[in-house]
Design a protein around this motif. Structure first.
Motif, PDB file in Angstrom:
ATOM      1  N   UNK A 162       0.795  -1.222   0.000  1.00 25.45           N
ATOM      2  CA  UNK A 162       0.000   0.000   0.000  1.00 25.45           C
ATOM      3  C   UNK A 162       0.823   1.264   0.000  1.00 25.45           C
ATOM      4  N   UNK A 163       0.183   2.354  -0.394  1.00 32.27           N
ATOM      5  CA  UNK A 163       0.882   3.619  -0.519  1.00 32.27           C
ATOM      6  C   UNK A 163       1.363   4.200   0.787  1.00 32.27           C
ATOM      7  N   UNK A 164       0.543   4.122   1.830  1.00 29.90           N
ATOM      8  CA  UNK A 164       0.901   4.770   3.098  1.00 29.90           C
ATOM      9  C   UNK A 164       2.194   4.202   3.677  1.00 29.90           C
ATOM     10  N   UNK A 165       2.416   2.901   3.518  1.00 35.77           N
ATOM     11  CA  UNK A 165       3.597   2.262   4.101  1.00 35.77           C
ATOM     12  C   UNK A 165       4.893   2.768   3.478  1.00 35.77           C
ATOM     13  N   UNK A 166       4.814   3.353   2.314  1.00 34.32           N
ATOM     14  CA  UNK A 166       6.032   3.815   1.638  1.00 34.32           C
ATOM     15  C   UNK A 166       6.662   5.025   2.319  1.00 34.32           C
ATOM     16  N   UNK A 167       5.961   5.631   3.259  1.00 33.40           N
ATOM     17  CA  UNK A 167       6.586   6.709   4.050  1.00 33.40           C
ATOM     18  C   UNK A 167       7.782   6.170   4.821  1.00 33.40           C
ATOM     19  N   UNK A 168       7.785   4.870   5.091  1.00 35.82           N
ATOM     20  CA  UNK A 168       8.849   4.250   5.873  1.00 35.82           C
ATOM     21  C   UNK A 168       9.953   3.678   4.988  1.00 35.82           C
ATOM     22  N   UNK A 169       9.804   3.810   3.683  1.00 36.57           N
ATOM     23  CA  UNK A 169      10.811   3.238   2.781  1.00 36.57           C
ATOM     24  C   UNK A 169      12.148   3.948   2.933  1.00 36.57           C
ATOM     25  N   UNK A 170      13.196   3.161   3.073  1.00 36.86           N
ATOM     26  CA  UNK A 170      14.548   3.724   3.200  1.00 36.86           C
ATOM     27  C   UNK A 170      15.445   3.305   2.049  1.00 36.86           C
ATOM     28  N   UNK A 171      15.097   2.183   1.414  1.00 34.00           N
ATOM     29  CA  UNK A 171      15.980   1.665   0.361  1.00 34.00           C
ATOM     30  C   UNK A 171      15.205   0.722  -0.548  1.00 34.00           C
ATOM     31  N   UNK A 172      15.564   0.723  -1.820  1.00 34.96           N
ATOM     32  CA  UNK A 172      15.005  -0.225  -2.778  1.00 34.96           C
ATOM     33  C   UNK A 172      16.124  -1.155  -3.227  1.00 34.96           C
ATOM     34  N   UNK A 173      15.893  -2.457  -3.097  1.00 28.66           N
ATOM     35  CA  UNK A 173      16.877  -3.466  -3.492  1.00 28.66           C
ATOM     36  C   UNK A 173      16.405  -4.120  -4.788  1.00 28.66           C
ATOM     37  N   UNK A 174      17.135  -3.866  -5.872  1.00 30.25           N
ATOM     38  CA  UNK A 174      16.741  -4.366  -7.186  1.00 30.25           C
ATOM     39  C   UNK A 174      17.395  -5.694  -7.546  1.00 30.25           C
ATOM     40  N   UNK A 175      18.212  -6.234  -6.655  1.00 27.40           N
ATOM     41  CA  UNK A 175      18.986  -7.426  -7.025  1.00 27.40           C
ATOM     42  C   UNK A 175      18.098  -8.632  -7.304  1.00 27.40           C
ATOM     43  N   UNK A 176      16.921  -8.682  -6.702  1.00 30.58           N
ATOM     44  CA  UNK A 176      16.044  -9.830  -6.892  1.00 30.58           C
ATOM     45  C   UNK A 176      15.047  -9.672  -8.022  1.00 30.58           C
ATOM     46  N   UNK A 177      15.144  -8.601  -8.782  1.00 24.60           N
ATOM     47  CA  UNK A 177      14.207  -8.401  -9.891  1.00 24.60           C
ATOM     48  C   UNK A 177      14.251  -9.596 -10.836  1.00 24.60           C
ATOM     49  N   UNK A 178      13.109 -10.106 -11.176  1.00 22.59           N
ATOM     50  CA  UNK A 178      12.994 -11.303 -12.012  1.00 22.59           C
ATOM     51  C   UNK A 178      13.832 -11.144 -13.286  1.00 22.59           C
ATOM     52  N   UNK A 179      14.668 -12.112 -13.607  1.00 21.66           N
ATOM     53  CA  UNK A 179      15.520 -11.986 -14.799  1.00 21.66           C
ATOM     54  C   UNK A 179      14.733 -11.736 -16.078  1.00 21.66           C
ATOM     55  N   UNK A 180      13.572 -12.356 -16.195  1.00 24.48           N
ATOM     56  CA  UNK A 180      12.758 -12.150 -17.402  1.00 24.48           C
ATOM     57  C   UNK A 180      12.247 -10.723 -17.488  1.00 24.48           C
ATOM     58  N   UNK A 181      11.999 -10.103 -16.335  1.00 25.50           N
ATOM     59  CA  UNK A 181      11.556  -8.709 -16.340  1.00 25.50           C
ATOM     60  C   UNK A 181      12.673  -7.791 -16.811  1.00 25.50           C
TER      61      UNK A 181
END
Length: 383
Positions: A162-181
């Motif tokens: 949900x959108x509200x929880x993103x106020x707590x976001x500190x970092x985005x980890x892209x290492x697990x992004x699906x290889x096909x994506x």
């Protein structure tokens, strides 16, 4: 023999685009059995996009996913070769809110990402996503999380959906992004030019339509601001001001920034999917329509896109609708010679919605009987 291309959008709350096309075709043939009818249901990139592709010969694929609030739902997408068409509305759209109760702070696009992942794992490498009808304002975070991206708080824990929880976001980890994506090409069917943030952004313009109260708008704008910051830190690019990034509660932002998606107008996307230019070849008349022809129709809705293509080919266009609020000048400027409104046959709205199929059959019969010559026609059904 008169060849007619019947290419309507849905009559919202009444009939699907395919049902509109069938009813109208039945009426046309009742009025003149010699007519050859080609039915091409269309959509504007929102609800009905997958159905339009399937009607044009794409293969449907059913998939179980989660709706906007996390409840299981059955969705579907369409495939042809290595290309898939996915529809946000059928996975996490407003129409899937349990009992119609909005959850502006907690609704997520995770279920959309689940459908996309299913398509990727089935071999799709070209993904078209119709973005209309979103129930959430989460900046596409849920979509990305379903594809393996982690959104972490300051303690290294995954943030809630949900959108509200993103106020707590500190970092985005892209290492697990699906290889096909990483290898796929994503195209977004998108008809708005709103950025993610600010007075014309996803929250300010659209979140209230998804149930957000004034204080919740503040929370969501703060969340989207924070989300844009952590995505920029992870990707090295800032797409928060890109035109269209605010589409579908900012889902376009996440797809553009992380998946490298590009955007294209919804009706143009759908007309390409159904090979509309090819279906136009040899047609003498095009009949399009939607539930309400009004000012909104002039800004990227399906009937205007159909009329524009037909006019380029020099083919006259008629429209059918539940009601027509456009003037003669507006209709003709859009390339529509005449509009037939069901409201002229049945002024009671509830009855018109209930009996739309029969009213369309009657309208089709009238069109066939009165259109002996496909010259410019006078406007009908105008309010």
């Amino acid at each position: 023999m008169t060849r007619v291309l019947v290419a309507p959008d849905k009559f919202k709350g009444s009939l699907t685009a395919a049902e509109v096309a069938d009813a109208l075709a039945d009426g046309l043939l009742a009025g003149d059995p010699s007519w050859a009818i080609d039915r091409v249901p269309v959509a504007d990139g929102g609800d009905g996009t997958v159905a339009a592709a399937v009607a044009a010969g794409w293969s449907p694929v059913a998939v179980t996913t989660t709706g906007p609030t996390g409840r299981p739902v059955t969705s579907s997408y369409a495939v042809r070769g290595s290309t898939a068409v996915v529809e946000l509305a059928s996975a996490v759209g407003l129409v899937l809110l349990p009992d119609g109760v909005a959850d502006p702070l907690g609704a997520s696009t995770f279920g959309l990402g689940t459908v996309v992942r299913h398509a990727l794992e089935g071999g799709a490498r070209e993904i078209t996503v119709g973005l209309g009808g979103s129930a959430s304002t989460d900046g596409g975070a849920g979509l990305l999380q379903a594809l393996g991206v982690r959104v972490l708080d300051a303690e290294g824990n995954d943030v809630a959906p949900g959108g509200a929880a993103l106020r707590r976001a500190a970092r985005v980890d892209l290492t697990g992004l699906h290889p096909a994506a990483r290898a796929a090409h994503f195209r977004l069917a998108c008809d708005v030019d709103n950025p993610l943030l600010g007075p014309t952004g996803a929250t300010a313009v659209y979140a209230s339509q998804k149930g957000a109260a004034a204080e919740e708008l503040v929370v969501l704008e703060d969340s989207m601001t924070r989300w844009a910051q952590v995505v920029r830190a992870a990707t090295g690019r800032d797409d928060s001001r890109v035109a269209g990034a605010g589409a579908a509660g900012g889902a376009a932002f996440g797809a553009i920034s992380v998946l490298g998606a590009d955007t294209r107008p919804g009706i143009d996307t759908v007309l390409g999917l159904v090979d509309f230019p090819g279906r136009l070849a040899g047609a003498d008349l095009v009949i399009t329509g939607e539930g309400s022809l009004d000012e909104q129709s002039l800004h990227g809705k399906a009937p205007i896109g159909v009329a524009t293509e037909a006019r380029r080919a020099g083919i006259p266009v008629l429209a059918v609708c539940g009601r027509n609020l456009l003037s003669d000048i507006q209709l003709h400027s859009a390339g529509i010679s005449a509009a037939y409104a069901l409201a002229d046959l049945e002024p009671d709205l509830r009855r018109s919605i209930r009996d739309a199929a029969e009213l369309l059959r009657r309208t089709g019969c009238t069109i066939a009987a009165s259109t002996a010559e496909l010259a410019p026609l006078s406007t009908r059904g105008e309010s």
